[in-house]
Design a protein around this motif. Structure first.
Motif, PDB file in Angstrom:
ATOM      1  N   ALA A  98      25.566  22.901 -62.519  1.00 52.25           N
ATOM      2  CA  ALA A  98      23.901  23.545 -63.549  1.00 52.25           C
ATOM      3  C   ALA A  98      24.576  22.607 -64.908  1.00 52.25           C
ATOM      4  O   ALA A  98      24.530  22.632 -65.845  1.00 52.25           O
ATOM      5  CB  ALA A  98      23.298  24.578 -63.035  1.00 52.25           C
ATOM      6  N   LEU A  99      26.021  22.994 -65.641  1.00 50.37           N
ATOM      7  CA  LEU A  99      26.433  23.063 -66.833  1.00 50.37           C
ATOM      8  C   LEU A  99      26.685  21.038 -66.411  1.00 50.37           C
ATOM      9  O   LEU A  99      26.375  20.501 -68.038  1.00 50.37           O
ATOM     10  CB  LEU A  99      27.784  23.499 -66.854  1.00 50.37           C
ATOM     11  CG  LEU A  99      28.067  24.980 -66.961  1.00 50.37           C
ATOM     12  CD1 LEU A  99      29.259  25.458 -66.681  1.00 50.37           C
ATOM     13  CD2 LEU A  99      27.256  24.949 -67.859  1.00 50.37           C
ATOM     14  N   ARG A 100      27.067  20.804 -65.866  1.00 53.47           N
ATOM     15  CA  ARG A 100      27.040  18.900 -65.226  1.00 53.47           C
ATOM     16  C   ARG A 100      25.839  18.541 -65.946  1.00 53.47           C
ATOM     17  O   ARG A 100      25.730  17.492 -66.327  1.00 53.47           O
ATOM     18  CB  ARG A 100      27.779  18.548 -64.164  1.00 53.47           C
ATOM     19  CG  ARG A 100      29.203  18.638 -63.997  1.00 53.47           C
ATOM     20  CD  ARG A 100      29.969  18.809 -62.535  1.00 53.47           C
ATOM     21  NE  ARG A 100      29.650  19.420 -61.580  1.00 53.47           N
ATOM     22  CZ  ARG A 100      29.660  19.508 -60.151  1.00 53.47           C
ATOM     23  NH1 ARG A 100      29.183  19.032 -60.362  1.00 53.47           N
ATOM     24  NH2 ARG A 100      29.982  21.036 -60.668  1.00 53.47           N
ATOM     25  N   TYR A 101      24.307  19.654 -65.278  1.00 48.84           N
ATOM     26  CA  TYR A 101      23.769  18.753 -65.875  1.00 48.84           C
ATOM     27  C   TYR A 101      23.273  18.248 -67.040  1.00 48.84           C
ATOM     28  O   TYR A 101      22.559  18.015 -67.701  1.00 48.84           O
ATOM     29  CB  TYR A 101      22.183  19.738 -65.079  1.00 48.84           C
ATOM     30  CG  TYR A 101      20.962  19.548 -65.486  1.00 48.84           C
ATOM     31  CD1 TYR A 101      20.349  18.702 -64.832  1.00 48.84           C
ATOM     32  CD2 TYR A 101      20.939  21.134 -65.991  1.00 48.84           C
ATOM     33  CE1 TYR A 101      18.983  18.829 -64.904  1.00 48.84           C
ATOM     34  CE2 TYR A 101      19.439  20.622 -66.370  1.00 48.84           C
ATOM     35  CZ  TYR A 101      18.385  19.172 -65.856  1.00 48.84           C
ATOM     36  OH  TYR A 101      16.977  19.526 -66.388  1.00 48.84           O
ATOM     37  N   TYR A 102      24.247  19.411 -67.930  1.00 48.17           N
ATOM     38  CA  TYR A 102      23.489  19.752 -69.313  1.00 48.17           C
ATOM     39  C   TYR A 102      24.633  18.359 -69.637  1.00 48.17           C
ATOM     40  O   TYR A 102      24.524  18.193 -70.797  1.00 48.17           O
ATOM     41  CB  TYR A 102      24.085  20.699 -69.978  1.00 48.17           C
ATOM     42  CG  TYR A 102      23.756  21.694 -70.147  1.00 48.17           C
ATOM     43  CD1 TYR A 102      21.992  21.544 -70.371  1.00 48.17           C
ATOM     44  CD2 TYR A 102      23.678  22.985 -69.362  1.00 48.17           C
ATOM     45  CE1 TYR A 102      21.381  22.661 -69.765  1.00 48.17           C
ATOM     46  CE2 TYR A 102      23.397  24.243 -69.545  1.00 48.17           C
ATOM     47  CZ  TYR A 102      21.890  24.249 -69.495  1.00 48.17           C
ATOM     48  OH  TYR A 102      21.295  25.471 -69.265  1.00 48.17           O
ATOM     49  N   TYR A 103      25.610  17.813 -68.664  1.00 46.27           N
ATOM     50  CA  TYR A 103      26.211  16.867 -69.598  1.00 46.27           C
ATOM     51  C   TYR A 103      25.743  15.435 -70.197  1.00 46.27           C
ATOM     52  O   TYR A 103      25.329  14.820 -71.187  1.00 46.27           O
ATOM     53  CB  TYR A 103      27.346  16.113 -69.026  1.00 46.27           C
ATOM     54  CG  TYR A 103      28.467  16.806 -68.426  1.00 46.27           C
ATOM     55  CD1 TYR A 103      28.720  17.896 -69.239  1.00 46.27           C
ATOM     56  CD2 TYR A 103      29.186  16.625 -67.336  1.00 46.27           C
ATOM     57  CE1 TYR A 103      29.126  18.810 -68.448  1.00 46.27           C
ATOM     58  CE2 TYR A 103      30.117  17.328 -67.008  1.00 46.27           C
ATOM     59  CZ  TYR A 103      30.354  18.263 -67.538  1.00 46.27           C
ATOM     60  OH  TYR A 103      31.275  19.628 -67.351  1.00 46.27           O
ATOM     61  N   ASN A 104      24.091  14.890 -68.779  1.00 44.09           N
ATOM     62  CA  ASN A 104      23.294  14.069 -69.344  1.00 44.09           C
ATOM     63  C   ASN A 104      22.590  14.628 -70.817  1.00 44.09           C
ATOM     64  O   ASN A 104      22.149  13.420 -71.967  1.00 44.09           O
ATOM     65  CB  ASN A 104      22.559  13.854 -68.876  1.00 44.09           C
ATOM     66  CG  ASN A 104      22.944  13.085 -67.655  1.00 44.09           C
ATOM     67  OD1 ASN A 104      24.512  12.460 -67.331  1.00 44.09           O
ATOM     68  ND2 ASN A 104      22.715  13.131 -65.860  1.00 44.09           N
ATOM     69  N   LYS A 105      22.345  16.272 -70.750  1.00 44.49           N
ATOM     70  CA  LYS A 105      21.388  15.804 -71.724  1.00 44.49           C
ATOM     71  C   LYS A 105      21.587  16.321 -73.577  1.00 44.49           C
ATOM     72  O   LYS A 105      21.854  16.348 -74.062  1.00 44.49           O
ATOM     73  CB  LYS A 105      21.247  17.799 -71.207  1.00 44.49           C
ATOM     74  CG  LYS A 105      19.952  17.477 -70.076  1.00 44.49           C
ATOM     75  CD  LYS A 105      19.010  18.432 -70.301  1.00 44.49           C
ATOM     76  CE  LYS A 105      18.274  18.172 -69.538  1.00 44.49           C
ATOM     77  NZ  LYS A 105      16.746  18.237 -69.743  1.00 44.49           N
TER      78      LYS A 105
END
Length: 482
Positions: A98-105
């Motif tokens: 989920a945190l990685r998911y924030y990378y894109n954001k």
DNA sequence: CACGGAAGCG
DNA sequence: CGCTTCCGTG
């Protein structure tokens, strides 16, 4: 059982106790408006919450550069998150996804080479604050947004409005649309969107004004929201500057623009033309102006900040008022856009995680942190950093079973709970409690205004001031100085 | 450990 | 959308 999520742990209730009034996260931070059950908390909110509470220091804490935090106990954090989201099977692997998911954001990014270490990217937040700037064209933003620059891989938009949106869905898209002036002129903006801005008073000295016609703005409407304390502040320029910011270049407005200083902020926010209007000593001037209005904390050391201890921050160089930026610092601040470096870089750059800290390796982190080969450079926060030294980790804590009752080595959460009444110690430094690293800092004064309860915003902060007015003031100030 | 694709869910 | 879950890869 229907998920007894212990969500409450971090939920709303305690807010008052933990944070100083006016400094706590805005309501929405805790429970998105749409979620009565407050189940919708977003992970990053949650992370911030944890970071803000002393109780969880053993689990997750600020460490390293600004905005950088370390998950000391991945399993525990995952567990807490799972509790919060009623996902009993949550584990670090998933959490990290989920945190990685924030990378894109671009909300977060990984600090390479450091295990469990991530860093918040507050550029979006900043953006919110700078609606005035035409994001699309502002060199500053572009420059500052070294996030993009570095990473710039697939995304072409400098500041990525989308990212912004993801953070603040309600943000008006207008942010990047019309130029400041247009807006100032009173272009009716979409309303509704603005709500978010209100939540970021700190961001905004003037920002809000631009997002919506002054007349409409009024005092922060929705919430006395000055309560927006968001710990983000720390990340905001002001906060950053205090700690790590490299020195400010002469004439730039650093901190000021981040903090509600109508005078300066308006100009500072503006790109060259305006910023250049400011006299070299501007910083000082701004300070003075601010200081005058604020109370006390200006002179001495303010109350300790809530900021996490920033290990490597050499205090010495923190002085804003004086000095110039060294070439090196400047360069680091804004790679590629020296000119922009000044005011914005500091402010925005900081927010970005500009690594401003740059000062480079100089002894910033604790030896242990610096660990072996970890390359720690000013840019560490950007994706530019390629060093990947992930060393083998010895500890792997996967918990096959997740039980609510389980207490991990934290020493029991119980102790954590009672610590609640004083959560201020950590968390992002509320504006009011920004750390005056060393000497009286301009920022400090800027920040001070927040100290008082939410509702009473200093006029200076009042978003209602029109841009024009601000300019005027600024000019006046300028004249005065000269 | 970290990353990111892919599918799925509310 | 914002994850959650699963998984293959490095």
């Amino acid at each position: 059982m229907d998920c007894n999520c212990v969500s409450d742990l971090l939920l709303t209730p305690p807010v008052p106790t933990l944070w100083t009034p006016g400094i706590a996260f805005p309501d929405w931070a805790y429970k998105p408006e749409s979620s009565p059950g407050s189940r919708q908390i977003q992970l990053w909110h949650f992370i911030l919450e944890l970071l803000q509470k002393e109780e969880y220091q053993g689990v997750i804490a600020w460490q390293g550069d600004y905005g950088e935090f370390v998950i000391k106990d991945p399993d525990e954090v995952a567990k807490l998150w799972g509790l919060r989201k009623c996902k009993p099977h949550m584990n670090y692997d998933k959490l990290s996804r989920a945190l990685r998911y924030y990378y894109n954001k671009r909300i977060l990014h990984k600090t390479k080479g450091k295990r469990f270490t991530y860093k918040f990217n507050f550029s979006k937040v900043v953006l919110v604050n700078y609606p005035l700037l035409d994001m699309a064209s502002s060199p500053f933003l572009l420059a500052q947004n070294h996030f993009n620059g570095g990473t710039a891989t697939s995304d072409c938009s400098p500041v990525t409005p989308e990212a912004l949106q993801s953070l603040f869905p309600r943000l008006p898209e207008s942010v990047r649309g019309p130029s400041l002036f247009d807006r100032a002129a009173g272009a009716p903006g979409p309303d509704g969107d603005k709500l978010r801005l209100e939540s970021f008073p700190f961001l905004g000295s003037g920002a809000p004004c631009y997002s919506k016609p002054p007349s409409l703005l009024g005092p922060y409407p929705r919430n006395p929201s000055f309560d927006y304390p968001w710990g983000f502040n720390p990340y905001l320029p002001g906060a950053f500057s205090l700690n790590n910011c490299p020195k400010l270049p002469p004439g730039s407005l650093y901190s000021s623009h981040f903090y509600p200083n109508p005078l300066q902020s308006s100009l500072s926010q503006l790109p060259h033309p305006f910023s250049s209007l400011l006299p070299p000593g501007d910083t000082t001037g701004a300070e003075r102006a601010q200081t005058g209005g604020t109370n006390g904390s200006a002179g001495g050391q303010p109350p300790r900040l809530c900021i996490p201890p920033y290990p490597g921050v050499p205090i010495g160089r923190t002085e804003l008022g004086n000095g110039g930026l060294s070439d090196r610092e400047r360069g680091e601040t804004i790679p590629g856009v020296p000119g922009a470096g000044g005011g914005l870089s500091l402010g925005l750059g900081l927010g970005l995680g500009l690594g401003g800290v740059g000062v480079g390796g100089g002894g910033r982190q604790s030896p242990s942190e610096r660990r072996k080969g970890v390359k720690q450079d000013p840019e560490s926060d950007s994706d530019l950093e390629i060093t990947d030294l992930s060393d083998c980790s010895s500890e792997n804590e996967n918990e096959p079973d997740f039980s609510l009752g389980k207490e991990s080595r934290l020493g029991g959460r119980s102790h954590l709970l009672d610590a609640k009444s004083r959560g201020l110690g950590r968390g992002l430094p509320p504006l009011s409690s920004l750390p005056p690293p060393v000497s009286p800092h301009p920022v400090k004064s800027l920040v001070t205004p927040l100290t008082p309860p939410p509702s009473s915003l200093p006029p200076a902060l009042s978003p209602s001031l029109s841009m024009v007015d601000r300019h005027r003031e600024t000019e006046t100030l300028k004249l005065t100085q000269s």
